[in-house]
Design a protein around this motif. Sequence first.
Motif, PDB file in Angstrom:
ATOM      1  N   THR A 115       0.852  -1.192   0.000  1.00 34.63           N
ATOM      2  CA  THR A 115       0.000   0.000   0.000  1.00 34.63           C
ATOM      3  C   THR A 115       0.888   1.243   0.000  1.00 34.63           C
ATOM      4  OG1 THR A 115      -1.814   1.134   1.145  1.00 34.63           O
ATOM      5  CG2 THR A 115      -0.115   0.124   2.524  1.00 34.63           C
ATOM      6  N   ASN A 116       0.333   2.321  -0.498  1.00 33.48           N
ATOM      7  CA  ASN A 116       1.030   3.609  -0.443  1.00 33.48           C
ATOM      8  C   ASN A 116       0.666   4.308   0.861  1.00 33.48           C
ATOM      9  OD1 ASN A 116       1.732   2.902  -2.998  1.00 33.48           O
ATOM     10  ND2 ASN A 116       1.173   4.840  -3.935  1.00 33.48           N
ATOM     11  N   LEU A 117       1.679   4.698   1.625  1.00 34.35           N
ATOM     12  CA  LEU A 117       1.430   5.336   2.917  1.00 34.35           C
ATOM     13  C   LEU A 117       2.315   6.569   3.074  1.00 34.35           C
ATOM     14  CD1 LEU A 117       1.254   2.230   5.288  1.00 34.35           C
ATOM     15  CD2 LEU A 117      -0.646   3.624   4.495  1.00 34.35           C
ATOM     16  N   ILE A 118       1.866   7.437   3.946  1.00 38.21           N
ATOM     17  CA  ILE A 118       2.656   8.623   4.294  1.00 38.21           C
ATOM     18  C   ILE A 118       3.429   8.324   5.567  1.00 38.21           C
ATOM     19  CG2 ILE A 118       2.585  11.074   4.850  1.00 38.21           C
ATOM     20  CD1 ILE A 118       1.667  10.409   2.017  1.00 38.21           C
ATOM     21  N   PHE A 127       7.240  11.823   3.604  1.00 37.90           N
ATOM     22  CA  PHE A 127       7.364  11.180   2.298  1.00 37.90           C
ATOM     23  C   PHE A 127       6.183  10.244   2.074  1.00 37.90           C
ATOM     24  CE2 PHE A 127      11.745  11.978   3.710  1.00 37.90           C
ATOM     25  CZ  PHE A 127      12.243  12.699   2.634  1.00 37.90           C
ATOM     26  N   GLU A 128       5.807  10.127   0.810  1.00 35.66           N
ATOM     27  CA  GLU A 128       4.853   9.086   0.436  1.00 35.66           C
ATOM     28  C   GLU A 128       5.652   7.892  -0.062  1.00 35.66           C
ATOM     29  OE1 GLU A 128       0.857   8.315  -2.274  1.00 35.66           O
ATOM     30  OE2 GLU A 128       2.059  10.117  -2.607  1.00 35.66           O
ATOM     31  N   GLU A 129       5.456   6.745   0.551  1.00 39.45           N
ATOM     32  CA  GLU A 129       6.222   5.549   0.225  1.00 39.45           C
ATOM     33  C   GLU A 129       5.318   4.522  -0.453  1.00 39.45           C
ATOM     34  OE1 GLU A 129       9.273   5.550   0.487  1.00 39.45           O
ATOM     35  OE2 GLU A 129       9.823   7.000   2.047  1.00 39.45           O
ATOM     36  N   ASN A 130       5.789   3.993  -1.604  1.00 41.84           N
ATOM     37  CA  ASN A 130       4.993   3.008  -2.322  1.00 41.84           C
ATOM     38  C   ASN A 130       5.545   1.592  -2.218  1.00 41.84           C
ATOM     39  OD1 ASN A 130       7.238   3.189  -3.921  1.00 41.84           O
ATOM     40  ND2 ASN A 130       6.199   4.081  -5.686  1.00 41.84           N
ATOM     41  N   ARG A 131       6.588   1.416  -1.403  1.00 37.90           N
ATOM     42  CA  ARG A 131       7.116   0.077  -1.165  1.00 37.90           C
ATOM     43  C   ARG A 131       6.916  -0.316   0.290  1.00 37.90           C
ATOM     44  NH1 ARG A 131      12.878  -0.439  -4.463  1.00 37.90           N
ATOM     45  NH2 ARG A 131      12.002  -0.323  -6.573  1.00 37.90           N
ATOM     46  N   PHE A 132       5.760   0.009   0.803  1.00 34.91           N
ATOM     47  CA  PHE A 132       5.404  -0.320   2.185  1.00 34.91           C
ATOM     48  C   PHE A 132       4.561  -1.587   2.158  1.00 34.91           C
ATOM     49  CE2 PHE A 132       3.591  -0.246   6.304  1.00 34.91           C
ATOM     50  CZ  PHE A 132       4.387   0.570   7.114  1.00 34.91           C
ATOM     51  N   TYR A 133       4.986  -2.605   2.910  1.00 34.89           N
ATOM     52  CA  TYR A 133       4.297  -3.896   2.919  1.00 34.89           C
ATOM     53  C   TYR A 133       3.932  -4.297   4.348  1.00 34.89           C
ATOM     54  CZ  TYR A 133       5.378  -4.872  -1.972  1.00 34.89           C
ATOM     55  OH  TYR A 133       5.433  -4.827  -3.346  1.00 34.89           O
ATOM     56  N   PHE A 134       2.683  -4.678   4.536  1.00 35.85           N
ATOM     57  CA  PHE A 134       2.273  -5.364   5.758  1.00 35.85           C
ATOM     58  C   PHE A 134       2.492  -6.852   5.521  1.00 35.85           C
ATOM     59  CE2 PHE A 134      -0.290  -1.469   5.810  1.00 35.85           C
ATOM     60  CZ  PHE A 134       0.019  -0.987   7.075  1.00 35.85           C
ATOM     61  N   LYS A 189      13.878   3.836  17.153  1.00 37.34           N
ATOM     62  CA  LYS A 189      13.316   5.133  16.774  1.00 37.34           C
ATOM     63  C   LYS A 189      11.943   4.934  16.123  1.00 37.34           C
ATOM     64  CE  LYS A 189      17.496   7.916  16.395  1.00 37.34           C
ATOM     65  NZ  LYS A 189      18.370   7.008  17.127  1.00 37.34           N
ATOM     66  N   SER A 190      11.156   6.027  16.113  1.00 41.45           N
ATOM     67  CA  SER A 190       9.771   5.938  15.643  1.00 41.45           C
ATOM     68  C   SER A 190       9.580   6.635  14.306  1.00 41.45           C
ATOM     69  CB  SER A 190       8.824   6.562  16.673  1.00 41.45           C
ATOM     70  OG  SER A 190       8.818   5.819  17.865  1.00 41.45           O
ATOM     71  N   LEU A 191       8.630   6.130  13.541  1.00 43.50           N
ATOM     72  CA  LEU A 191       8.140   6.765  12.326  1.00 43.50           C
ATOM     73  C   LEU A 191       6.626   6.856  12.444  1.00 43.50           C
ATOM     74  CD1 LEU A 191      10.177   5.048   9.447  1.00 43.50           C
ATOM     75  CD2 LEU A 191      10.325   7.427  10.169  1.00 43.50           C
ATOM     76  N   GLU A 192       6.086   8.023  12.156  1.00 40.54           N
ATOM     77  CA  GLU A 192       4.635   8.195  12.209  1.00 40.54           C
ATOM     78  C   GLU A 192       4.031   7.754  10.880  1.00 40.54           C
ATOM     79  OE1 GLU A 192       1.227  11.641  13.052  1.00 40.54           O
ATOM     80  OE2 GLU A 192       3.367  12.161  13.044  1.00 40.54           O
ATOM     81  N   LEU A 193       3.124   6.827  10.958  1.00 42.58           N
ATOM     82  CA  LEU A 193       2.457   6.285   9.767  1.00 42.58           C
ATOM     83  C   LEU A 193       1.085   6.915   9.630  1.00 42.58           C
ATOM     84  CD1 LEU A 193       2.248   2.515   8.839  1.00 42.58           C
ATOM     85  CD2 LEU A 193       0.182   3.888   8.941  1.00 42.58           C
ATOM     86  N   LYS A 194       0.771   7.425   8.433  1.00 42.02           N
ATOM     87  CA  LYS A 194      -0.529   8.038   8.181  1.00 42.02           C
ATOM     88  C   LYS A 194      -1.210   7.315   7.030  1.00 42.02           C
ATOM     89  CE  LYS A 194       0.710  12.677   9.759  1.00 42.02           C
ATOM     90  NZ  LYS A 194      -0.375  12.826  10.739  1.00 42.02           N
TER      91      LYS A 194
END
Length: 808
Positions: A103-106, A114-121, A168-173
Amino acid sequence: MLTNYFKIFIRNLKKNPAYMLINILGLSVGMTASILIFLFVQHELSYDKYHEKSDRIYRLSRSFFSQNGEVNLHLGHLAPPFGPLLKSDFQQDVEEVVRVMNTNLILKNEDNIFEENRFYFTDPEIFNVFSWKVLDGNPETALSFPDGLIISESMARKYFGNADPIGKSLELKAGPVSTNMQVRAVMQDIPDNSHFKADFLATMELVTDFYGGYEQMMKNFGSNNFGTYLLLREGADIASIEARIPDFLNRHIQVGEDGTMPSTWTALHPWRITDIHLHSNLDSELEPNSSIEYVYIYTAIAIFILLIACVNFMNLATARSAKRALEVGLRKVLGAEKELLVGQFMSETILMTMMAAVLALVLAWLALPVFGNFTGKELSLNLLHHPEYLLGLLILVIVVGMIAGSYPSLFLSGFQPVKVLKGTYKIGSIHEKLRSALVVGQFAISIILIVAVLVVINQLNFMKNKELGFDKERVIVLPAYQELVDNYENLSQRYLQHPGIESLALASRVPSGRLLDAMETRAEVNGSLTPMDIRLADIHVSHSFMETFGIEMAAGRDFDYQLASDSTQAFLLNESAIRAIGWASPEEALGKALHYGPRRGYIVGVVKDFHFESLHQPISPMVFMIPDTRFNLIAIRLKQGLEEDAIAYLKEEWIALKPDFPFNYFTIEDRFEQQYKAEEKVGTVFGFFAGLAILISVLGLFGLSAYATEQRTKEIGVRKVMGASIGNIVLLLGKDFLKLVLIGFLIAVPIAWYVMDSWLEGFAYSISISWLVFIIAGFIAAFIAALTVSSQSIRAAMVNPVDAFKVV
C-alpha cells in the motif's frame, strides 16, 4: 608451431591493416551487442533465484470463471483468509505460509514527510521463507510487536541519516488513521532481481484492525489484496497440493444460494517464485513483471548480430583468398597437411576474435551505464566479482572463432598446389554463390530488424494518438483523503471558482487504471430478472464524472444532482455492457431493473464506449454508480493556458488542509503513455541493434566492394578508354550487390510480417502492417548498400586508365 602462427598473423596484420581492422571491428561490434544483451538476459533469468529455498517457494494466484468456464479475471493476489487456512489444511506438505500486502502510505519523521509506495504489511514468519539479510535487530521478533517495523538500509539513511535507527519511531498516516511505528530491525536492500521489492515491512495487526478484527478478516473472501506464498516441505509435491485445492475451496467458501460450489467459479494456481517475473502478467501483480518473449527476442537479436559479424568475416576471408593462394600452395608442396593448414587459419581467426573480444569488453564497459539506465536494470560487468563471466567470454570467443573461421579455413586449406603455382586456380562458382548467400542473409536480417522498428513505431503512434472516447488532456488526479470526501460539496464549489479549474469529480478508479472491481449481476431481460454470466466492472463516481472526462451519452441521461434517488438506485452502463447483457440497443436498456451486488436500482443512461484501460485490453462491460463510500481519487480538469496557476492554487489548498501529506498528482495523459513504456523500449532496442546490424553489414560490404573493385581495376581502365562514364562504371560495379539486397528483401518480407503480426496479437487494438513499411525498409537497406558500394566504385572510376594498367 603456435609461435610461427603468431608471426604469420602479425605479418598479415601489417600487410593488410584495413582488411584486419574491418574484420576485428565487425566482430567487436557484434560481440559488444551480444555481451550487453547476454548480461540483460542473465539478469532477467536470475530473478528470485538468490533465495536459499527458491525451489520450494510458490506464490498462489486466483482466477474467476464465467458460467461457461472461461477465465474472466486472474489476480496475483488472494483474499486474507487463504493464507492461514492453507497453512492449517496442508500442514503435512506446507512448512510455512506468509502474506504481503502493498500500500502507499505517508511516513513522517520530524520534518521529513514522504509518500512511500514500497510499504508492505506482512506476517512475522516472512524471513523463514525469503532469504533477505537483516543487518541489525531480530527478524524473528520484530514483527511480533503491534508497532513492529523493519526498514531497508537505504530507508534508514533516508529518515535517520547516520544515526542508529533501532528503537526510533516513524509516524504512519493512512487516511484519517495515524499511528507510531517503532523500527525494530534493519535489513539489507532487497536485490534488484526480485519480483517485488519492499522498503518497509510492518506487522499485519494493523491490517487485521482495518478489517474489523481477526474473525471478520477470516470471513472476507472477496478482498483480494494479499500476495500469498507457500514454502513447501522437503519432498512435497506441488501438483498434489494443487489437485486438492478445489476441495479446499468448497470447504471454506460459502456455497451459492443455488447450490453452486465455489470451485466452479474460482480457483487457486501455484507459481514457482522463480517463474513469476517472466511468466506472470496477471490482472494484478505486486509489481509489473517482464515477459519471457522479450528474453527470446533479445537473445535472437544477439545471435543474429553475431551471425552477421561472423558472415562478414567469412565473406572477407574467402574474397581475399587469392592473396594467400600462393602461400597455401607452397606450404602444401613443402609437405604441410590439410589439418595443419586448417589449424593455422583457425588460430589466426581465434587471435582476431580475441582482439575483438578485448575491444568488445571496453566498448561494453563504456556502454553499460547507458544500457543499464535504459533497461532499468543494475547490470554489472565486474569480472572479479563475477568470474563466471570470464568463462562465458571464453566460450563466446571460441564459438565466434569456430563459426567465423570454419569455412574460410576449410576453403583456404583446400587449394590445389599445382593450379595455384601455375596461376590457373580460380574460385569455384559454389564458393561464389555461398558468399552471395551470406550477403543475402546479412541484409535479410537487417531488413527484418528495420521492419520491426517501423512496426513498433507505428503501433506506438497508433496507441498514443487513437481516440479513446474521452478527453484525456489537462486532467490531473489527486488522492481523495477522507476530509476531502466528507466536505466535497463545499470544497468543489470553492475549487470551481478558480479560473483555471473547469470541473472535478470523485471516483474509485480513473481511466488509465485497471478494472478489478466487480460483483454479481442480475438484469431485467425479457421481463424478468436474470442472473448474468458476465463480468461487469464497477466504478464508483460522483455526479460530474462524465462531464470531467468528456464522456458522451449514447442514450438516456447522466446522473442528476437534483434527484436524490440517483445516489441510491441509478446506474449508468457503457455500450459494451448493453451488448453483453443482451439488449438490442442502448434505448432498450433505459429504465430496466438492475441488481448489482447489494444495490437494487434501474438504468438511467448509457455512455458511449471508451477506453478505460490501455489498448492491450478490449473495452470491458462497465457499470457506474454513485455510492457513499470508496472514493479513492479526485480528478480535476484544468483550463487550457491556466494549468500552472491552477496547480499552484491546488497545492496551496492541499497544504492548508493536509499539511502532513505531500502534494502528489499524476495526469491521465502521462499515465496512458507510461503503459506503453515496454513497447517503447522494444522499439528502441530494435532500432539500436538494427543500426548495429546495418553497421556490421556495411563494414563487410565495404570490404567486399573494395576487393571486387581492386580485382576489376584493369577492366575499369579498358571501359574508361572505350568511353564509359563514371555513372556507367558505378552501375556496373554496384548492380550485383544491389541484386543481393533485393533477394535479401524478398526473403525478409514474409519472415518480418509473420514475426511482427504475432507481436501485434498482444494488443486488443493494433495497426495493420502496411506494405509501405516493407518498401521503406527495403529502400533504407538498398540506399545504405548503394552508398557503401558507390563510394568504392566512384573512387575506382576516378582512377586514370594509365595508372590502372600500371597496377595490373
